[in-house]
Design a protein around this motif. Structure first.
Motif, PDB file in Angstrom:
ATOM      1  N   LEU A 185      12.036  -0.866  25.679  1.00 60.16           N
ATOM      2  CA  LEU A 185      12.794  -1.637  24.690  1.00 60.16           C
ATOM      3  C   LEU A 185      14.198  -1.062  24.497  1.00 60.16           C
ATOM      4  N   VAL A 186      14.305   0.252  24.419  1.00 55.73           N
ATOM      5  CA  VAL A 186      15.605   0.884  24.200  1.00 55.73           C
ATOM      6  C   VAL A 186      16.509   0.677  25.412  1.00 55.73           C
ATOM      7  N   GLU A 187      15.967   0.879  26.617  1.00 53.82           N
ATOM      8  CA  GLU A 187      16.778   0.740  27.820  1.00 53.82           C
ATOM      9  C   GLU A 187      17.225  -0.694  28.052  1.00 53.82           C
ATOM     10  N   ARG A 188      16.426  -1.652  27.578  1.00 50.53           N
ATOM     11  CA  ARG A 188      16.754  -3.054  27.799  1.00 50.53           C
ATOM     12  C   ARG A 188      17.421  -3.690  26.580  1.00 50.53           C
ATOM     13  N   ALA A 189      17.932  -2.866  25.642  1.00 53.80           N
ATOM     14  CA  ALA A 189      18.530  -3.406  24.419  1.00 53.80           C
ATOM     15  C   ALA A 189      19.725  -4.298  24.740  1.00 53.80           C
ATOM     16  N   GLN A 190      20.593  -3.869  25.668  1.00 52.02           N
ATOM     17  CA  GLN A 190      21.766  -4.662  26.014  1.00 52.02           C
ATOM     18  C   GLN A 190      21.368  -5.964  26.689  1.00 52.02           C
ATOM     19  N   ASP A 191      20.383  -5.888  27.588  1.00 47.11           N
ATOM     20  CA  ASP A 191      19.919  -7.113  28.244  1.00 47.11           C
ATOM     21  C   ASP A 191      19.306  -8.070  27.228  1.00 47.11           C
ATOM     22  N   ARG A 192      18.560  -7.529  26.284  1.00 47.24           N
ATOM     23  CA  ARG A 192      17.948  -8.381  25.263  1.00 47.24           C
ATOM     24  C   ARG A 192      19.014  -9.027  24.389  1.00 47.24           C
ATOM     25  N   SER A 193      20.090  -8.275  24.065  1.00 40.71           N
ATOM     26  CA  SER A 193      21.166  -8.837  23.250  1.00 40.71           C
ATOM     27  C   SER A 193      21.854  -9.980  23.982  1.00 40.71           C
ATOM     28  N   GLU A 195      20.556 -11.860  26.385  1.00 37.39           N
ATOM     29  CA  GLU A 195      19.624 -12.985  26.471  1.00 37.39           C
ATOM     30  C   GLU A 195      19.556 -13.724  25.139  1.00 37.39           C
ATOM     31  N   ALA A 196      19.543 -12.978  24.037  1.00 38.85           N
ATOM     32  CA  ALA A 196      19.475 -13.619  22.717  1.00 38.85           C
ATOM     33  C   ALA A 196      20.711 -14.476  22.464  1.00 38.85           C
ATOM     34  N   GLU A 197      21.898 -13.997  22.866  1.00 33.92           N
ATOM     35  CA  GLU A 197      23.112 -14.767  22.645  1.00 33.92           C
ATOM     36  C   GLU A 197      23.092 -16.072  23.439  1.00 33.92           C
ATOM     37  N   LEU A 198      22.620 -16.007  24.676  1.00 35.46           N
ATOM     38  CA  LEU A 198      22.524 -17.225  25.484  1.00 35.46           C
ATOM     39  C   LEU A 198      21.539 -18.214  24.862  1.00 35.46           C
ATOM     40  N   LEU A 199      20.454 -17.696  24.338  1.00 31.37           N
ATOM     41  CA  LEU A 199      19.487 -18.584  23.702  1.00 31.37           C
ATOM     42  C   LEU A 199      20.067 -19.226  22.445  1.00 31.37           C
ATOM     43  N   ARG A 200      20.821 -18.461  21.662  1.00 31.55           N
ATOM     44  CA  ARG A 200      21.437 -19.027  20.457  1.00 31.55           C
ATOM     45  C   ARG A 200      22.388 -20.161  20.818  1.00 31.55           C
ATOM     46  N   LEU A 201      23.199 -19.956  21.870  1.00 27.44           N
ATOM     47  CA  LEU A 201      24.128 -21.007  22.286  1.00 27.44           C
ATOM     48  C   LEU A 201      23.376 -22.260  22.704  1.00 27.44           C
ATOM     49  N   LEU A 337      13.019 -30.442  24.773  1.00 26.76           N
ATOM     50  CA  LEU A 337      12.350 -30.076  23.524  1.00 26.76           C
ATOM     51  C   LEU A 337      11.341 -28.944  23.748  1.00 26.76           C
ATOM     52  N   GLU A 338      10.648 -28.971  24.882  1.00 29.06           N
ATOM     53  CA  GLU A 338       9.726 -27.879  25.197  1.00 29.06           C
ATOM     54  C   GLU A 338      10.497 -26.563  25.361  1.00 29.06           C
ATOM     55  N   TRP A 339      11.643 -26.621  26.060  1.00 28.70           N
ATOM     56  CA  TRP A 339      12.464 -25.414  26.229  1.00 28.70           C
ATOM     57  C   TRP A 339      12.921 -24.885  24.879  1.00 28.70           C
ATOM     58  N   ALA A 340      13.343 -25.788  23.996  1.00 28.31           N
ATOM     59  CA  ALA A 340      13.838 -25.363  22.679  1.00 28.31           C
ATOM     60  C   ALA A 340      12.738 -24.675  21.882  1.00 28.31           C
ATOM     61  N   LEU A 345      10.854 -19.244  19.928  1.00 29.78           N
ATOM     62  CA  LEU A 345       9.903 -18.139  19.797  1.00 29.78           C
ATOM     63  C   LEU A 345      10.428 -16.883  20.488  1.00 29.78           C
ATOM     64  N   ARG A 346      11.028 -17.076  21.668  1.00 26.69           N
ATOM     65  CA  ARG A 346      11.574 -15.929  22.401  1.00 26.69           C
ATOM     66  C   ARG A 346      12.710 -15.283  21.609  1.00 26.69           C
ATOM     67  N   LEU A 347      13.535 -16.086  20.959  1.00 25.03           N
ATOM     68  CA  LEU A 347      14.632 -15.538  20.167  1.00 25.03           C
ATOM     69  C   LEU A 347      14.107 -14.726  18.995  1.00 25.03           C
ATOM     70  N   LEU A 348      13.038 -15.219  18.357  1.00 24.14           N
ATOM     71  CA  LEU A 348      12.436 -14.448  17.272  1.00 24.14           C
ATOM     72  C   LEU A 348      11.944 -13.092  17.781  1.00 24.14           C
ATOM     73  N   GLU A 349      11.349 -13.131  18.986  1.00 24.26           N
ATOM     74  CA  GLU A 349      10.844 -11.884  19.581  1.00 24.26           C
ATOM     75  C   GLU A 349      11.996 -10.930  19.876  1.00 24.26           C
ATOM     76  N   LEU A 350      13.094 -11.466  20.428  1.00 21.49           N
ATOM     77  CA  LEU A 350      14.236 -10.616  20.760  1.00 21.49           C
ATOM     78  C   LEU A 350      14.913 -10.086  19.506  1.00 21.49           C
TER      79      LEU A 350
END
Length: 579
Positions: A185-193, A195-201, A337-340, A345-350
């Protein structure tokens, strides 16, 4: 307890039946007579590795069968029943292992059976841990290992210590799992950030457009209808006129409905004379109803149909907005709609990653504290038992003709905690008075290691333990190698003492050891068709004069030597166990 072993086509053994019993059983015979194959057979029954090369020449397969008698609540019996095994009528458990010959005409495959049920080889290995402890010359090498020395000390401490060790190892494994997840989780913090930004957009774009289920399909149909409004109007108007007789329809005011109604009346009148025409009249009447319904629906369609260029423009614009979503997030609105939903859920996890990191750090800290406390308990138990074990083994070594010899058991802090605690355990041997203490792995000879190993077994057999801690059968394969004289006699005596509470099987070349057996089995070879072979009659118990003769052979190589026979008789008189 192992009652018997049956062997077929294994090495020099064509067919053999080895009957065992409680107490001390000794197995002797000339070099190459087949004693090793008996132990190989036992190893196969206990889940050992199968080697097709051990199958007797010209045989398709070797088979080993063992019968075991266990208490009703024995752990091995419970495990066997979990594997589907069934007990024989006398309550014994049957173990079977077959090994196919390799090369031409043989598969080389091995199969295992427990209580009539085919099981994986690993199941036999699990049963072996609760059934038998095997010691051979290879085990002397393992005794040089600090890990093996630590295991021996842990076995000596007692059942509560072993329970603590089990809890420690569980906590250690869980700590490793938590640390792995935390590191990831720590090593992938930047990747998760990122990914989260792309999902928000993406989710923001979907929320702005706000697609509705099935909207793309409905808009496509509406666009098609608006784009061809005039053609649709002409077709619907002409059809309506044809059905209703509207003069604008070019039918001279004769409607399809009127024609059908005229046909119905004709058939209805004639139908009183012929049931066939009456039935047809009914069907024609149904057609009239359908035409009337269609006419009504066409009229309503014409009233609703409008050529609205502004509405068509709105539809095209909305479809374009939906198209931006389907190009990026799915083939159609349903997939968008399925992707959204999944991305939400993935964004909540991230977004919960930081919280998860804190939770894992807290869990790791708790495990570290628990591991440290358990490690301290293990260290105290080992340190307290180390001197007791050293004293017991040293006393046994004195009885094994190693006067002045001492075993030292040293418990020191390890460089770092490990899966077995925070201690480094080492056994040192002082072979005689005035000699320096040296690690077993460096200074002890083969004969000394044999006696140390036997002394350890006696010490462990007398240590406090629960029913699951110590198997009921011990097998020793020439652990008396490199010793003789008085030391050999004392080894025999210690083996006999160990056999008072356990079943002990010893393969030996020393008459001094064999004389202490409660049961003495001799393996010999015969010749059949010019080939050495061990048959049923070549594994036999010896008693009385036959036993004296065998001991004399072991002493001098000549069973008819009067001096050797006298010495053999003296050995039997010296031994009180099994007499």
């Amino acid at each position: 307890m192992i009652e018997e072993i049956r062997i077929q086509n294994l090495g020099v053994i064509g067919r053999a039946h080895v009957q065992l019993g409680p107490g001390l059983t000794v197995l002797t015979g000339e070099t190459g007579a087949g004693k090793t194959m008996v132990l190989t057979a036992l190893s196969l029954l206990l889940g050992g590795k199968a080697d097709p090369a051990t199958v007797r020449t010209q045989a398709q397969a070797a088979a080993v069968e063992g019968r075991v008698v266990l208490p009703a609540d024995a752990p091995a019996l419970v495990r066997a029943e979990e594997a589907g095994a069934e007990l024989d009528d006398d309550g014994s458990l049957l173990l079977v292992r077959t090994v196919g010959a390799g090369g031409d005409g043989g598969s080389g495959r091995s199969r295992a059976f427990v209580g009539g049920r085919s099981v994986p080889q690993a199941v036999l290995g699990e049963l072996a841990q609760a059934l038998v402890t095997v010691h051979g010359q290879a085990d002397q090498a393992r005794l040089r290992s600090p890990a093996h020395q630590r295991e021996a000390l842990d076995a000596f401490v007692g059942p509560q210590h072993r329970e603590t060790l089990g809890r420690y190892r569980t906590a250690w494994a869980e700590r490793a799992r938590v640390d792995t997840e935390l590191t990831e989780l720590v090593e992938r913090a930047q990747d998760r950030s990122r990914e989260a930004e792309l999902l928000r957009l993406g989710l923001g774009e979907v929320e702005r457009v706000d697609p509705q289920p099935g909207e793309d399909v409905a808009l496509a149909e509406e666009a098609e209808r608006l784009a061809h409004a005039e053609d649709l109007r002409a077709a619907a108007s002409g059809a309506h006129a044809a059905l209703t007789g509207d003069e604008d329809g070019g039918t001279d005011a004769v409607s399809a409905a009127a024609v059908v109604e005229h046909a119905r009346r004709l058939l209805d009148q004639a139908g009183t004379h012929d049931p066939t025409l009456a039935a047809l009249a009914t069907r024609v009447a149904e057609a009239g109803y359908l035409l009337a319904d269609a006419s009504t629906e066409l009229g309503a369609y014409l009233e609703d149909l409008q050529a609205d260029p502004r509405r068509l423009e709105v539809v095209h614009q909305r479809r374009a907005e939906l198209g931006t979503l389907t190009r990026s997030y799915g083939a159609d609105v349903a997939q968008v709609l399925e992707w959204a939903a999944a991305s939400g859920l993935r964004l909540l996890e991230l977004e919960g990653g930081d919280q998860r990191i804190e939770e894992l750090r807290a869990t790791r800290d708790g495990l570290d504290a628990s591991i440290a406390e358990l490690a301290r308990t293990l260290t105290l138990g080992r340190a307290e038992a180390a001197q007791r074990l050293a004293d017991v083994v040293s006393q046994e070594l004195t009885g094994l003709a190693m006067a002045g010899a001492q075993l030292q058991v040293v418990v020191e802090p390890a460089d770092a905690p490990g899966p077995h605690g925070a201690d480094r355990v080492e056994m040192l041997l002082v072979p005689h008075a005035g000699a320096p203490a040296r690690p077993l792995g460096k200074g002890a000879s083969g004969g000394e290691l044999s006696r140390v190993m036997l002394a350890l077994e006696v010490a462990l057999a007398t240590a406090p333990h629960d029913d699951e801690a110590r198997p009921g059968t011990f097998v020793f394969d020439e652990v008396d190698a490199g010793v003789g004289g008085r030391a050999a006699i004392e080894i025999g005596r210690r083996l006999a003492e160990l056999a008072r509470g356990s079943q002990v099987l010893v393969v030996t070349h020393l008459a001094q050891v064999a004389a202490f057996g409660d049961r003495h089995l001799v393996v010999t070879k015969s010749t059949s068709d010019g080939v050495d072979v061990v048959t049923e009659s070549d594994v036999r118990p010896v008693e009385g004069e036959d036993r004296v003769r065998e001991l004399a052979r072991m002493l001098s190589g000549q069973d008819d030597s009067q001096a050797a026979r006298t010495h053999a008789a003296e050995l039997l008189e010296l031994s009180s166990v099994g007499r």
